[in-house]
Design an enzyme around this catalytic site. Sequence first.
Site, PDB file in Angstrom:
ATOM      1  N   SER A  21      -2.720  32.802  -2.894  1.00 30.50           N
ATOM      2  CA  SER A  21      -3.227  32.786  -1.514  1.00 30.50           C
ATOM      3  C   SER A  21      -2.725  33.864  -0.574  1.00 30.50           C
ATOM      4  O   SER A  21      -3.249  34.005   0.522  1.00 30.50           O
ATOM      5  CB  SER A  21      -2.951  31.436  -0.880  1.00 30.50           C
ATOM      6  OG  SER A  21      -3.968  30.564  -1.246  1.00 30.50           O
TER       7      SER A  21
ATOM      8  N   SER B 127      -6.135  31.464   0.214  1.00 32.01           N
ATOM      9  CA  SER B 127      -6.382  30.673   1.402  1.00 32.01           C
ATOM     10  C   SER B 127      -5.856  31.312   2.690  1.00 32.01           C
ATOM     11  O   SER B 127      -6.264  30.910   3.763  1.00 32.01           O
ATOM     12  CB  SER B 127      -5.748  29.290   1.235  1.00 32.01           C
ATOM     13  OG  SER B 127      -4.338  29.405   1.164  1.00 32.01           O
TER      14      SER B 127
ATOM     15  N   LYS C 267       0.042  31.801   9.689  1.00 30.61           N
ATOM     16  CA  LYS C 267      -0.945  30.904   9.067  1.00 30.61           C
ATOM     17  C   LYS C 267      -0.747  29.501   9.627  1.00 30.61           C
ATOM     18  O   LYS C 267       0.403  29.055   9.793  1.00 30.61           O
ATOM     19  CB  LYS C 267      -0.723  30.926   7.553  1.00 30.61           C
ATOM     20  CG  LYS C 267      -1.730  30.147   6.725  1.00 30.61           C
ATOM     21  CD  LYS C 267      -1.396  30.283   5.237  1.00 30.61           C
ATOM     22  CE  LYS C 267      -2.411  29.612   4.331  1.00 30.61           C
ATOM     23  NZ  LYS C 267      -2.092  29.792   2.898  1.00 30.61           N
TER      24      LYS C 267
HETATM   25  N1  GLN Z   1      -7.029  29.555  -4.724  1.00 30.98           N
HETATM   26  C1  GLN Z   1      -6.033  28.693  -5.261  1.00 30.98           C
HETATM   27  C2  GLN Z   1      -6.391  27.263  -4.955  1.00 30.98           C
HETATM   28  O1  GLN Z   1      -7.455  27.042  -4.489  1.00 30.98           O
HETATM   29  C3  GLN Z   1      -4.692  29.049  -4.710  1.00 30.98           C
HETATM   30  C4  GLN Z   1      -4.492  28.604  -3.329  1.00 30.98           C
HETATM   31  C5  GLN Z   1      -3.133  28.935  -2.779  1.00 30.98           C
HETATM   32  O2  GLN Z   1      -2.427  29.792  -3.289  1.00 30.98           O
HETATM   33  N2  GLN Z   1      -2.748  28.204  -1.750  1.00 30.98           N
HETATM   34  O3  GLN Z   1      -5.664  26.366  -5.174  1.00 30.98           O
END
Ligand code: GLN
Length: 500
Positions: free
Chosen positions: A178, A154, A79
């Site tokens: 994420s 994400s 990532k």
């Molecule tokens: N979807 C969640 C957010 O928007 C979690 C994102 C993540 O785990 N980085 O913050």
Amino acid sequence: MDLSNLTIHQINDLLKCREVKSVDITDSYIKRIKEIDPIISAYLYNDFEEALSNAEDADKIIQKNSDFPYLTGVPLSIKDIFLIKGKRTTCASKILDNFISPYDATVIKRLKKNNYVFIGKTNMDEFAMGSSTENSAYKITKNPYDLNRVPGGSSGGSAASVSADLCAGSFGTDTGGSIRQPASLCGVVGLKPTYGLISRYGIIAFSSSLDQAGVIANDVLDAAIMLKAAVGFDEKDQTTRKLEIKNYPEIVKKADKLTMKGLKVGIPVEFFSEGLDPKIYLKIMEIKDLLKGLGASIVDISLPDTKYSVAAYYVIATSEASSNLERYDGIRFGSRFNEDKNLQSLDELYKKSRELGFGKEVKRRIILGTFALSAGYYDAYYKKASLVRKLIIKNYKDSFNNVDIILGPTSPTPAFLIGEKMSDPLSMYLSDIYTISINLAYLPALSLPIGAVENPTKKGGVLPVGLQLISPWATEERLLSVAKVIEDEVKFREKYTPVM
Ligand code: GLN
């Protein structure tokens, strides 16, 4: 032979008996990436030269030794939130468009020691804020099961890259879901370890008390292999713990049905609330029955305060983000947008850089977090959210006095359509309703593909469903073992293949 749809342990077997070389395996991934990734857009960039040179190095090591680490010669994607020395790291943000990492993240250092093959950096929501990868400043990643749908986020690029066989495994991060949510939407395994098990050094910070690196893999054994390579105390990250490093792959190999006898499985009523797709509910119930059939005892439990988890998370995560992202001012860090030579002051330069460098969702979070931390509001928001966090921690602790593992859905719905939730941030935030409380409680959790539901917009198409398993602090081996037994029963990989 097509070498690009193998698991890591299968690659390792082939390399061990010297049937193929890492260069051949890497070459077949490169071919597949060139052919398929223009459609999927899982990667932000690839480095094929580096990949082949890593593969050649690995082949030399394999030639000389009969015993080498599992990840030797295995092409992995990363990532674009992990720093890799000398390589671009953007976090999918324009503000880091031309940022070259000056050093390696600890995870990357460890992967290099394991002689992995770096094949590319994957797309993500900008600064890991989002649940669909649509917040990337660069491109939209498609779900390999339906190109009109999101891969989740994400770490959507990471999940799509594993699902579409564009690498053998991927490292991602999970702050509120994420890793698990995109793994669930793309039909792969996603593991978010206990907070403090893997070093955060060299990972761009979003919310420091919640961020945790983890793995996305084709199967449970691969997840165990990747986990083992990454864990361990790091003096550069004071939140890592000095814990005994367990041999996760060996533990997983020994997992069998018999160990399910007497296992106490908790089913939290709150995870089956309205908003959960009824077809997903039925899939999860099939697994509950399966475990019951194997001799596990099913216990209904309640985690009453998890109903506040989304609210508490969006106060804590945005507060920490507003502080972590303060450094991107166009001077110390971040692109300087100063084409406009009429800027009158330093303040204007800061403003211009942040205005043009950050996307809409990141700005929304910075504003929310700055407000929550501002004088006069701190007690009402941040302090209150921290108290809620303590209650959630206690809910889990109390439950784990009675059960060994908790089971539920990973995501309330299967993959949604691209664009479907972009105009409604709240509905996007609710994608993580079942994953967020686990980050707040510092616990480990795993998403396992257990089946698929009909795709309502594509005749004959299916969309994967993920099961979430949660276990007590630093008991990843329990998660992995239970997941392995379920995996062997449901045989997801034999039954379902993405369209791409
Ligand atoms: N979807 C969640 C957010 O928007 C979690 C994102 C993540 O785990 N980085 O913050």
